[in-house]
Each structure stands twice: as structure tokens, then as C-alpha cells.
Design a protein around this motif. Sequence first.
Motif, PDB file in Angstrom:
ATOM      1  N   GLY A  80     -13.790   8.410   5.892  1.00  0.00           N
ATOM      2  CA  GLY A  80     -14.072   8.444   7.314  1.00  0.00           C
ATOM      3  C   GLY A  80     -15.046   7.353   7.706  1.00  0.00           C
ATOM      4  N   GLY A  81     -15.291   7.231   9.001  1.00  0.00           N
ATOM      5  CA  GLY A  81     -16.187   6.195   9.499  1.00  0.00           C
ATOM      6  C   GLY A  81     -17.373   6.763  10.244  1.00  0.00           C
ATOM      7  N   CYS A  82     -18.147   5.868  10.832  1.00  0.00           N
ATOM      8  CA  CYS A  82     -19.346   6.287  11.561  1.00  0.00           C
ATOM      9  C   CYS A  82     -19.000   7.056  12.828  1.00  0.00           C
ATOM     10  CB  CYS A  82     -20.192   5.064  11.911  1.00  0.00           C
ATOM     11  SG  CYS A  82     -20.851   4.188  10.483  1.00  0.00           S
ATOM     12  N   GLU A  83     -17.905   6.681  13.481  1.00  0.00           N
ATOM     13  CA  GLU A  83     -17.484   7.319  14.721  1.00  0.00           C
ATOM     14  C   GLU A  83     -16.125   7.976  14.528  1.00  0.00           C
ATOM     15  OE1 GLU A  83     -19.465   7.539  17.221  1.00  0.00           O
ATOM     16  OE2 GLU A  83     -20.987   6.108  16.527  1.00  0.00           O
ATOM     17  N   ARG A  84     -15.805   8.899  15.421  1.00  0.00           N
ATOM     18  CA  ARG A  84     -14.515   9.586  15.351  1.00  0.00           C
ATOM     19  C   ARG A  84     -13.356   8.595  15.313  1.00  0.00           C
ATOM     20  NH1 ARG A  84     -11.665  14.202  17.462  1.00  0.00           N
ATOM     21  NH2 ARG A  84      -9.581  13.553  18.103  1.00  0.00           N
ATOM     22  N   ALA A  85     -13.403   7.583  16.192  1.00  0.00           N
ATOM     23  CA  ALA A  85     -12.307   6.624  16.266  1.00  0.00           C
ATOM     24  C   ALA A  85     -12.109   5.894  14.944  1.00  0.00           C
ATOM     25  CB  ALA A  85     -12.552   5.625  17.392  1.00  0.00           C
ATOM     26  N   ASP A  86     -13.199   5.602  14.241  1.00  0.00           N
ATOM     27  CA  ASP A  86     -13.095   4.947  12.934  1.00  0.00           C
ATOM     28  C   ASP A  86     -12.372   5.845  11.937  1.00  0.00           C
ATOM     29  OD1 ASP A  86     -14.689   2.557  13.590  1.00  0.00           O
ATOM     30  OD2 ASP A  86     -16.365   3.952  13.690  1.00  0.00           O
ATOM     31  N   SER A  87     -12.700   7.137  11.965  1.00  0.00           N
ATOM     32  CA  SER A  87     -12.068   8.082  11.046  1.00  0.00           C
ATOM     33  C   SER A  87     -10.589   8.258  11.368  1.00  0.00           C
ATOM     34  CB  SER A  87     -12.787   9.431  11.105  1.00  0.00           C
ATOM     35  OG  SER A  87     -14.106   9.337  10.596  1.00  0.00           O
ATOM     36  N   VAL A  88     -10.271   8.352  12.654  1.00  0.00           N
ATOM     37  CA  VAL A  88      -8.868   8.507  13.044  1.00  0.00           C
ATOM     38  C   VAL A  88      -8.075   7.262  12.658  1.00  0.00           C
ATOM     39  CG1 VAL A  88      -7.281   8.780  14.983  1.00  0.00           C
ATOM     40  CG2 VAL A  88      -9.378  10.140  14.886  1.00  0.00           C
ATOM     41  N   LEU A  89      -8.653   6.092  12.866  1.00  0.00           N
ATOM     42  CA  LEU A  89      -7.966   4.860  12.487  1.00  0.00           C
ATOM     43  C   LEU A  89      -7.726   4.815  10.986  1.00  0.00           C
ATOM     44  CD1 LEU A  89      -6.793   2.105  13.120  1.00  0.00           C
ATOM     45  CD2 LEU A  89      -9.122   1.160  13.040  1.00  0.00           C
ATOM     46  N   SER A  90      -8.698   5.230  10.200  1.00  0.00           N
ATOM     47  CA  SER A  90      -8.532   5.266   8.749  1.00  0.00           C
ATOM     48  C   SER A  90      -7.389   6.193   8.355  1.00  0.00           C
ATOM     49  CB  SER A  90      -9.835   5.719   8.078  1.00  0.00           C
ATOM     50  OG  SER A  90      -9.680   5.848   6.684  1.00  0.00           O
ATOM     51  N   GLY A  91      -7.359   7.382   8.944  1.00  0.00           N
ATOM     52  CA  GLY A  91      -6.312   8.348   8.630  1.00  0.00           C
ATOM     53  C   GLY A  91      -4.943   7.901   9.121  1.00  0.00           C
ATOM     54  N   ALA A  92      -4.893   7.348  10.326  1.00  0.00           N
ATOM     55  CA  ALA A  92      -3.620   6.909  10.892  1.00  0.00           C
ATOM     56  C   ALA A  92      -3.053   5.729  10.115  1.00  0.00           C
ATOM     57  CB  ALA A  92      -3.797   6.539  12.360  1.00  0.00           C
ATOM     58  N   THR A  93      -3.925   4.837   9.685  1.00  0.00           N
ATOM     59  CA  THR A  93      -3.472   3.692   8.885  1.00  0.00           C
ATOM     60  C   THR A  93      -2.882   4.160   7.566  1.00  0.00           C
ATOM     61  OG1 THR A  93      -5.147   2.258   9.896  1.00  0.00           O
ATOM     62  CG2 THR A  93      -4.205   1.534   7.801  1.00  0.00           C
ATOM     63  N   TYR A  94      -3.528   5.126   6.933  1.00  0.00           N
ATOM     64  CA  TYR A  94      -2.999   5.683   5.683  1.00  0.00           C
ATOM     65  C   TYR A  94      -1.648   6.352   5.924  1.00  0.00           C
ATOM     66  CZ  TYR A  94      -2.864   8.207   1.239  1.00  0.00           C
ATOM     67  OH  TYR A  94      -2.491   8.679   0.000  1.00  0.00           O
ATOM     68  N   ALA A  95      -1.556   7.129   6.991  1.00  0.00           N
ATOM     69  CA  ALA A  95      -0.309   7.837   7.301  1.00  0.00           C
ATOM     70  C   ALA A  95       0.828   6.858   7.560  1.00  0.00           C
ATOM     71  CB  ALA A  95      -0.511   8.746   8.513  1.00  0.00           C
ATOM     72  N   LEU A  96       0.518   5.776   8.256  1.00  0.00           N
ATOM     73  CA  LEU A  96       1.541   4.778   8.578  1.00  0.00           C
ATOM     74  C   LEU A  96       1.937   3.977   7.342  1.00  0.00           C
ATOM     75  CD1 LEU A  96       3.202   3.256  10.752  1.00  0.00           C
ATOM     76  CD2 LEU A  96       1.190   1.814  11.123  1.00  0.00           C
ATOM     77  N   THR A  97       0.956   3.596   6.534  1.00  0.00           N
ATOM     78  CA  THR A  97       1.196   2.694   5.411  1.00  0.00           C
ATOM     79  C   THR A  97       1.811   3.392   4.211  1.00  0.00           C
ATOM     80  OG1 THR A  97      -0.697   1.351   6.114  1.00  0.00           O
ATOM     81  CG2 THR A  97       0.113   1.012   3.868  1.00  0.00           C
ATOM     82  N   PHE A  98       1.300   4.579   3.883  1.00  0.00           N
ATOM     83  CA  PHE A  98       1.689   5.236   2.640  1.00  0.00           C
ATOM     84  C   PHE A  98       2.624   6.434   2.827  1.00  0.00           C
ATOM     85  CE2 PHE A  98      -2.439   3.226   1.743  1.00  0.00           C
ATOM     86  CZ  PHE A  98      -2.066   2.405   0.683  1.00  0.00           C
ATOM     87  N   LEU A  99       2.664   7.007   4.032  1.00  0.00           N
ATOM     88  CA  LEU A  99       3.464   8.209   4.246  1.00  0.00           C
ATOM     89  C   LEU A  99       4.622   7.965   5.212  1.00  0.00           C
ATOM     90  CD1 LEU A  99       0.544  10.808   4.521  1.00  0.00           C
ATOM     91  CD2 LEU A  99       1.799  10.079   2.479  1.00  0.00           C
ATOM     92  N   ASN A 100       4.771   6.731   5.650  1.00  0.00           N
ATOM     93  CA  ASN A 100       5.879   6.374   6.532  1.00  0.00           C
ATOM     94  C   ASN A 100       5.895   7.208   7.812  1.00  0.00           C
ATOM     95  OD1 ASN A 100       8.172   4.793   7.158  1.00  0.00           O
ATOM     96  ND2 ASN A 100       9.557   6.417   6.458  1.00  0.00           N
ATOM     97  N   ALA A 101       4.716   7.523   8.310  1.00  0.00           N
ATOM     98  CA  ALA A 101       4.622   8.353   9.517  1.00  0.00           C
ATOM     99  C   ALA A 101       5.171   7.608  10.722  1.00  0.00           C
ATOM    100  CB  ALA A 101       3.175   8.751   9.765  1.00  0.00           C
ATOM    101  N   HIS A 102       5.984   8.302  11.493  1.00  0.00           N
ATOM    102  CA  HIS A 102       6.424   7.776  12.787  1.00  0.00           C
ATOM    103  C   HIS A 102       5.479   8.259  13.882  1.00  0.00           C
ATOM    104  CE1 HIS A 102       9.449   6.137  15.598  1.00  0.00           C
ATOM    105  NE2 HIS A 102       8.983   7.070  16.409  1.00  0.00           N
ATOM    106  N   TRP A 103       5.064   9.517  13.777  1.00  0.00           N
ATOM    107  CA  TRP A 103       4.131  10.129  14.723  1.00  0.00           C
ATOM    108  C   TRP A 103       2.869  10.546  13.987  1.00  0.00           C
ATOM    109  CZ3 TRP A 103       5.394  10.220  19.849  1.00  0.00           C
ATOM    110  CH2 TRP A 103       6.732  10.074  20.180  1.00  0.00           C
ATOM    111  N   VAL A 104       1.730  10.413  14.671  1.00  0.00           N
ATOM    112  CA  VAL A 104       0.460  10.911  14.147  1.00  0.00           C
ATOM    113  C   VAL A 104      -0.061  11.987  15.093  1.00  0.00           C
ATOM    114  CG1 VAL A 104      -1.972  10.354  13.754  1.00  0.00           C
ATOM    115  CG2 VAL A 104      -0.189   8.880  12.822  1.00  0.00           C
ATOM    116  N   LEU A 105      -0.355  13.138  14.508  1.00  0.00           N
ATOM    117  CA  LEU A 105      -0.854  14.293  15.254  1.00  0.00           C
ATOM    118  C   LEU A 105      -2.332  14.460  14.910  1.00  0.00           C
ATOM    119  CD1 LEU A 105       0.116  16.916  16.924  1.00  0.00           C
ATOM    120  CD2 LEU A 105       0.132  18.027  14.681  1.00  0.00           C
TER     121      LEU A 105
END
Length: 238
Positions: A80-105
Motif C-alpha cells: 500500500g501507499g501513503c494515501e488511499r489513492a496510492d494503495s488503490v493504484l497499487s492494487g489496480a495495477t496488480y489486478a490489471l497486470t497479473f490477473l487480467n482484470a477487466h473491471w476493478v471493484l
Amino acid sequence: MKENEPIVAVVPAAGVGARMQADRPKQYLQIAGKTVLQHSVERLLENDRVQAAVVAVSDDDPYFDDIQWQSDKPVYRVSGGCERADSVLSGATYALTFLNAHWVLVHDAARPCLRSADLNLLIEKIVNNTAHVGGILAVPVRDTMKRTTGERVEHTVDREQLWHAQTPQLFPATALTKVLSEGLADGAIITDEASAFEWANQSHIVVEGHADNIKITHPEDLVLAKFYLDQKTQQEFI
């Protein structure tokens, strides 16, 4: 929704929750034998369309790895990151890159009382609405709203068309990572995922949920959350 458009849940959980005045972050406090984080994540994983969860926690978090998830679906840990947006970006990037996510919830770690019917409604309305980039759960403002300067009341705010934003918030993975990256780089104030899309002038919708989808912030909220969770009959609130 097309079967080749997987949904991955992203849960930012790197905060310390100082207002709870507890010995650990609020997401690791217990309700009915589970941590708040367990309730929140497992509620998402109960949905047939959600394939996995990515939880963003601080690198020195000593609690996350001890959780025994009661789901057959995978739960991944990312930094995670210092701010919520940093943490969401980290998680969304992982979901997109490694899990082939089309949608992020994206869902708050401290919202354990989400109704499965509300989650279903959000998914159905967003993935079938090509006119908008995504959307959020929210509830209409019901109380009289006041604008103040310090303690002095200036005037009453018209509550028509005002909503209390909640989570989950559902957006395409590629679009979400893009607006978060660009917004953070530009110094935008991003309080939730919807605000990043507002900064980028991209339209999204509200889907009406329920007021019992509370976010645990203060000690008394734990008692209220336990009450709501006790009302469950299998998978839903009465």
C-alpha cells in the motif's frame, strides 16, 4: 457481462485508523470472530462475478498474513501507499497486470456490512451501461445540511441531488489505473475513485444502496456494525 471480462476486487487497507483509539488498525479489530477486513473482503468474494481480491497493506503490517480466509478464491497482498489513492493504484495495477482484470471493484477495508443485493445491482448497472465509464454505490442525503464558518451556521444547503458516497466503486481496470496515475502526478485531490474520474471529466453514475453499509471510523461504529451483521440470514440482511 461477458465471461471474458473478469472483475477483481481491490481493497486499500494500509491505514492506521487513529480515531479508533485501538491497539491495532481498525481493519484488524474483531467482530463476531472475524476481523473487519475479513468481513469486508469475503463479502466481495461471495459474489460469483468477483474472481479474486487484492489487498493493499503497509509493508510492515504484522497482521495480514495471519488471516485465514474462508473463501476458495485467491486473496493477494500488495504494498500500500501513503494515501488511499496510492494503495488503490497499487492494487489496480496488480489486478490489471497479473490477473487480467477487466473491471476493478474498489471497496473500503472498514465497510463490512455490504449487502450482496447492492453489490449485484452495482455490477449489473455498471457493466451494462455503455454511456458511462463506471459508477459507485451511494445513498441520498436525508438530513438537513448546513454550511458553516467555524461554529457559525452560514446557510442551509439544498440536499436535492446530494448523495453520501460509499463503496464499492466499479470502474474499468485500464481507465482506473490511468486516471489515478495521472491525477496523482498532477497533484489532484483524490478522496475516492470517483473523484479521480471527476478530475478527468469522465462521467459515471450513482447506484442507490443502503445506509447500513457503514464505514467503521469511531469506536461506537463497531457496535453498530455487529448489530447489522447479526441481522444476516445466510447471505443477506433482513
